[in-house]
Scaffold this motif. Structure first.
Motif, short mmCIF file in Angstrom:
data_model
loop_
_atom_site.label_atom_id
_atom_site.label_comp_id
_atom_site.label_asym_id
_atom_site.label_seq_id
_atom_site.Cartn_x
_atom_site.Cartn_y
_atom_site.Cartn_z
N ASP A 67 26.61 15.04 17.09
CA ASP A 67 27.10 13.66 17.07
C ASP A 67 28.44 13.54 17.82
N LEU A 68 29.36 14.45 17.54
CA LEU A 68 30.66 14.41 18.23
C LEU A 68 30.50 14.69 19.72
N GLY A 69 29.58 15.57 20.08
CA GLY A 69 29.32 15.84 21.50
C GLY A 69 28.82 14.61 22.22
N ARG A 70 27.94 13.85 21.57
CA ARG A 70 27.44 12.60 22.19
C ARG A 70 28.56 11.56 22.30
N ARG A 71 29.36 11.45 21.26
CA ARG A 71 30.38 10.40 21.23
C ARG A 71 31.59 10.69 22.11
N PHE A 72 32.00 11.97 22.20
CA PHE A 72 33.24 12.28 22.90
C PHE A 72 33.06 13.17 24.13
N GLY A 73 31.83 13.58 24.41
CA GLY A 73 31.50 14.29 25.65
C GLY A 73 32.34 15.49 26.00
N ALA A 74 32.88 15.48 27.22
CA ALA A 74 33.63 16.62 27.75
C ALA A 74 34.88 16.93 26.94
N ASP A 75 35.51 15.92 26.35
CA ASP A 75 36.70 16.17 25.53
C ASP A 75 36.33 17.03 24.32
N TYR A 76 35.20 16.74 23.71
CA TYR A 76 34.77 17.53 22.55
C TYR A 76 34.34 18.93 22.98
N ASP A 77 33.66 19.04 24.10
CA ASP A 77 33.26 20.36 24.61
C ASP A 77 34.48 21.24 24.86
N ARG A 78 35.50 20.67 25.46
CA ARG A 78 36.74 21.40 25.74
C ARG A 78 37.41 21.83 24.43
N TYR A 79 37.42 20.93 23.46
CA TYR A 79 38.00 21.23 22.15
C TYR A 79 37.24 22.38 21.48
N VAL A 110 29.44 6.74 7.79
CA VAL A 110 29.28 5.29 7.80
C VAL A 110 30.47 4.58 8.45
N ALA A 111 31.60 5.26 8.56
CA ALA A 111 32.80 4.68 9.19
C ALA A 111 33.48 5.74 10.04
N PRO A 112 32.82 6.20 11.12
CA PRO A 112 33.35 7.30 11.92
C PRO A 112 34.60 6.91 12.71
N THR A 113 35.29 7.93 13.19
CA THR A 113 36.50 7.70 13.97
C THR A 113 36.17 7.12 15.34
N GLU A 114 37.13 6.41 15.88
CA GLU A 114 37.00 5.86 17.23
C GLU A 114 37.51 6.85 18.27
N ARG A 115 38.41 7.74 17.84
CA ARG A 115 38.98 8.75 18.74
C ARG A 115 38.77 10.14 18.15
#
Length: 111
Positions: free
Chosen positions: A78-90, A17-22
């Protein structure tokens, strides 16, 4: 410490309900993607050993399976949609359940 990273680094909370921005990749998140889940599993396993209660291993296995399913089918997409390539790399560099031996450096090109 892992929870505090959501507030200080991610500018949000672990709650949907209050996800991170970064994307949070500091502290314990440089070793494993789900340190709070790993800590819960380890705590239950430790209690099972300390109290010699096999039922706690069953409970821990069920809890671990539920946390894995939640991470796999809700959090990761959800994280993949929100942070894209950065999350994939992580995800390529940091395992979800078994910690790395060395800290991952997000500024490095090495995995």
């Amino acid at each position: 410490m892992a929870f505090a990273r959501f507030v200080t680094e991610g500018l949000g909370t672990p709650a949907p309900v209050a996800p991170t921005e970064r994307l949070v990749v500091g502290g314990p998140y440089r070793y494993v993607r789900n340190p709070m889940y790993v800590a819960v599993d380890a705590t239950i396993a430790g209690q099972a050993l300390l109290l010699a209660r096999p039922v706690l291993f069953v409970y821990g296995g069920c809890a671990g399976l539920l946390m894995w399913a939640f991470a796999r089918w809700y959090e990761e997409p959800d994280l993949g949609r929100r942070f894209g390539a950065d999350y994939d790399r992580y995800c390529e560099a940091v395992p979800g359940r078994w910690p790395r031996l060395r800290s991952w450096d997000p500024d490095s090109t090495a995995y």
